[in-house]
Enzyme design. Structure first.
Site, PDB file in Angstrom:
ATOM      1  CG  ASN A 142      27.884  28.219  61.054  1.00 37.98           C
ATOM      2  OD1 ASN A 142      27.648  27.541  60.059  1.00 37.98           O
ATOM      3  ND2 ASN A 142      29.120  28.538  61.433  1.00 37.98           N
ATOM      4  CD  GLU A 143      22.786  34.628  61.137  1.00 34.69           C
ATOM      5  OE1 GLU A 143      22.467  34.392  62.325  1.00 34.69           O
ATOM      6  OE2 GLU A 143      23.145  35.747  60.754  1.00 34.69           O
ATOM      7  N   PRO A 144      20.717  30.638  62.867  1.00 36.70           N
ATOM      8  CG  PRO A 144      19.223  31.642  64.336  1.00 36.70           C
ATOM      9  CD  PRO A 144      20.362  31.948  63.418  1.00 36.70           C
TER      10      PRO A 144
END
Ligand code: GLP
Length: 642
Positions: A161-163
């Site tokens: 879950n990237e920025p």
């Protein structure tokens, strides 16, 4: 959960425990997982574990395997769900998370294959959405995840879950952040080989687990760990959403915890014992925050910035400022091997003996050069007997295209010159192996050896720039590295023995090493520990009692002057020599020029660090230098958190 956070933890929004080492942390986490498994087994129920990949949980898995082997912990009642998988990688791919889990855990315990769930990286694009929903349904059908293990990426990601990932995000396909791909580049032998997409559980999915355990080791995680634990809940740092979970516990080693307020500014969280090192830290950070030289700090500056007790205890800003200024001044020396025939009472290095035996350890080629090439050059210039020992060959860090170029050169040579023709078979073997392997495949033994030779040639050339005696440039090729691969190294007695025997042979007056804050499974983290073990074995020996052990800064971040015990200034000409030395490690330049311009080549970063340390000293009111290399004593570094 239960008790309220202590005074020291008041800024922390996730319950956090800091351990002396990752090993002690994982023992605790593994014990609590084992208790759950035993309890569930006794009740005839399953335990549902959410698992993570990456370097961080490796030690945890090793401890679980140990519990299985030595203490009869059975996985027969365990169901697992992994957080994520690279999109596009088949399960048997050496870098797939499925393969990782098999090698790191599943192959060593009695878990039933049908109880293992890792997202399928090969699902067709049109089926991804349905597949992800099904993954969530399977989690729900088991009754939900009991304990979810989490690492944290330097972008603040959990799972993948990237920025930008929202708090309600669910299992889905995502694009990987540039920094994440760069961090994975070593595993994939080049950034261009790292998949661009992944399938990951969402933040919302993760938050539904009954218990969360976030683990982080090493100083490279310290900044993002602080944001996750103390910062606002924000989707630019998805791990910050863990603050919402009522049963989330964070386990850190000291290096990963170093940016937390209780360690960074302990005086902000309660009364402190003003030890000399803490006092220096407070004065330097006050001067830095107020952009004032140390000698211009006033009583009011201390009082208005939460440091009134320091002034009360030390009398006045005037005397405190002078004391700290002098301490900082005394860290600066152009004589890293000691200044012969000079008063050394205020110098970091003793004057005697005038000519020292110096032993410098580099975990991989380039590490020591980044940290201390200028100092190495100076030590040599001052006629000290410098031995430079490269602990590992660094062959895993050589991209295929570098090997291809070297092979082509040898081909040309062997075509023209019959005397190298005996080498031809080997050359053809190398060529074949290189060309037949897919971009992601692991290198064969011969190919690794060949890549090691490339790095040795670069290292020798760079040492020549520094004026080092070629017979004193040693390549230990430690077995842990030659037998292993990234994230799967296992140091053993034979590694420690090789280092110990070298130390005994040289009996140095000074040793230089790095890696005290590195991630414990990294080459530099492992190297640090094994050199320390070797030195501990020599503790009683007379040469060791007189030996100074210095740590040099890694390329990671510039040290603040309060952390530095020896600052070696470099003139513009010396900085140029250092850069010339670094450029010889050409195989280590970024393989993606675009990314290099974003975050800089390692030599640019080293140059920036050295310049910024010099600027920091200058701003504190000390002399203005072009650049500074920084060092601290090994012993003091150990007790920084005590
Ligand atoms: C990877 C994984 C994460 C992991 C993180 C940190 O990309 N998808 O689950 O926590 O990055 O990795 P490491 O533990 O190697 O630092």
């Amino acid at each position: 959960m239960g008790s309220l956070p202590s005074e020291a933890e008041q800024y922390e929004r996730i319950r956090t425990t800091v351990f002396q080492s990752a090993e002690s942390a994982v023992r605790l986490v593994a014990a609590s997982i084992a208790r759950l498994m035993w309890k569930r087994a006794a009740e005839g129920r399953t335990a549902v574990l959410g698992l993570a990949t990456g370097s961080t949980p490796v030690k945890l898995y090793r401890e679980l395997i140990r519990l299985h082997r030595d203490e009869g912990l059975s996985f027969s009642n365990v169901v697992t769900f992994n957080l994520d998988e690279y999109y596009g990688l088949p399960p048997h791919h050496p870098e797939s998370y499925r393969h990782f889990m098999e090698v790191q855990l599943f192959d060593h315990v009695d878990i039933s294959p049908e109880n293992i769930h890792v997202p399928d990286g090969l699902i067709s694009r049109s089926e991804v959405f349905g597949y992800c929903q099904e993954y969530e349904r399977k989690i729900l059908a088991t009754g939900g995840i009991d304990v979810q293990i989490l690492g944290i990426g330097r972008t603040g990601h959990i799972g993948f879950n990237e920025p930008g990932s929202g708090v309600d995000s669910r299992t889905r396909m995502v694009a990987l952040d540039r920094l994440t791909r760069r961090d994975a580049a070593r595993d994939f032998r080049g950034e261009e080989n790292v998949p661009a997409y992944a399938i990951t559980m969402g933040v919302g999915t993760i938050l539904e687990a009954k218990e969360l355990a976030l683990l982080a080791w090493g100083e490279s995680k310290a900044a993002i760990v602080r944001e996750a634990i103390e910062g606002p809940q924000i989707d630019t740092v998805p791990a910050s959403f863990l603050q919402r979970h009522p049963n989330c516990q964070c386990y850190l080693d000291e290096a990963a915890a170093r940016e937390l307020t209780r360690f960074r500014f302990p005086w902000k969280v309660g009364p402190v014992d003003w030890t000399p090192s803490l006092t220096r830290k407070a004065v330097v950070s006050l001067a830095s925050d107020l952009h004032k030289p140390v000698l211009r700090l006033r009583d009011e500056d201390y009082a208005e910035n939460g440091l009134a007790t320091l002034i009360l205890e030390t009398g006045s800003a005037y005397s405190l400022n002078i004391r700290i200024f002098n301490e900082l001044q005394h860290t600066i020396t152009g004589w890293p091997g000691g200044k012969p025939n000079a008063d050394d009472s205020n110098r970091p290095v003793p004057a005697v003996p005038g000519q020292k035996r110096v032993l410098v350890f580099g975990p991989e080629p380039l590490d020591a050069e980044l940290g201390m090439a200028g100092t190495l050059h100076r030590l040599r210039g001052h006629q000290h007997e410098v031995t430079f020992a490269y602990l590992t060959s660094g062959n895993l860090g050589v991209p295929d295209n570098e090997a291809r170029m070297a092979i082509s050169l040898l081909h040309e040579l062997s075509a023209d010159r019959p005397m190298v023709s005996q080498g031809k078979d080997r050359l053809e073997l190398l060529s074949d192996e290189l060309e037949k392997k897919a971009a992601f495949d692991e290198d064969s033994r011969v190919l690794r050896q060949f890549k090691g030779l490339i790095r040795k040639a670069e290292a020798r050339a760079s040492c020549q720039v520094l004026g080092l005696d070629p017979s004193k440039v040693l390549f230990l090729d430690l077995p842990f590295y030659e037998k292993g691969r990234y994230r799967q190294f296992n140091a053993a007695d034979e590694d420690v023995t090789a280092v110990r025997e070298l130390c005994r042979r040289i009996q140095p007056h000074q040793i230089y090493l790095t890696g005290s804050g590195a991630e414990p499974g990294s080459v530099s983290g492992i190297s640090f520990r094994l050199v320390v073990s070797a030195l501990e074995e020599c503790a009683g020996e007379s040469w060791m009692k007189a030996c100074q052990v210095w740590l040099y800064a890694s390329g990671e971040r510039p040290w603040s002057p309060h952390e530095i015990e020896m600052a070696v200034p470099l003139s513009p000409a010396e900085l140029a020599v250092k850069l010339d030395c670094l450029y010889h490690h050409r195989s280590q330049r970024s393989q993606t020029p675009f990314l290099a311009t974003q975050s800089g080549e390692s030599w640019q970063q080293a140059e920036n660090n050295n310049r910024s340390t010099a600027q920091h000293y200058d701003r504190l009111g000390l002399a203005e230098y072009e650049a500074i290399e920084s060092f601290r004593c090994h012993k003091d570094a150990e007790s920084r958190f005590s």
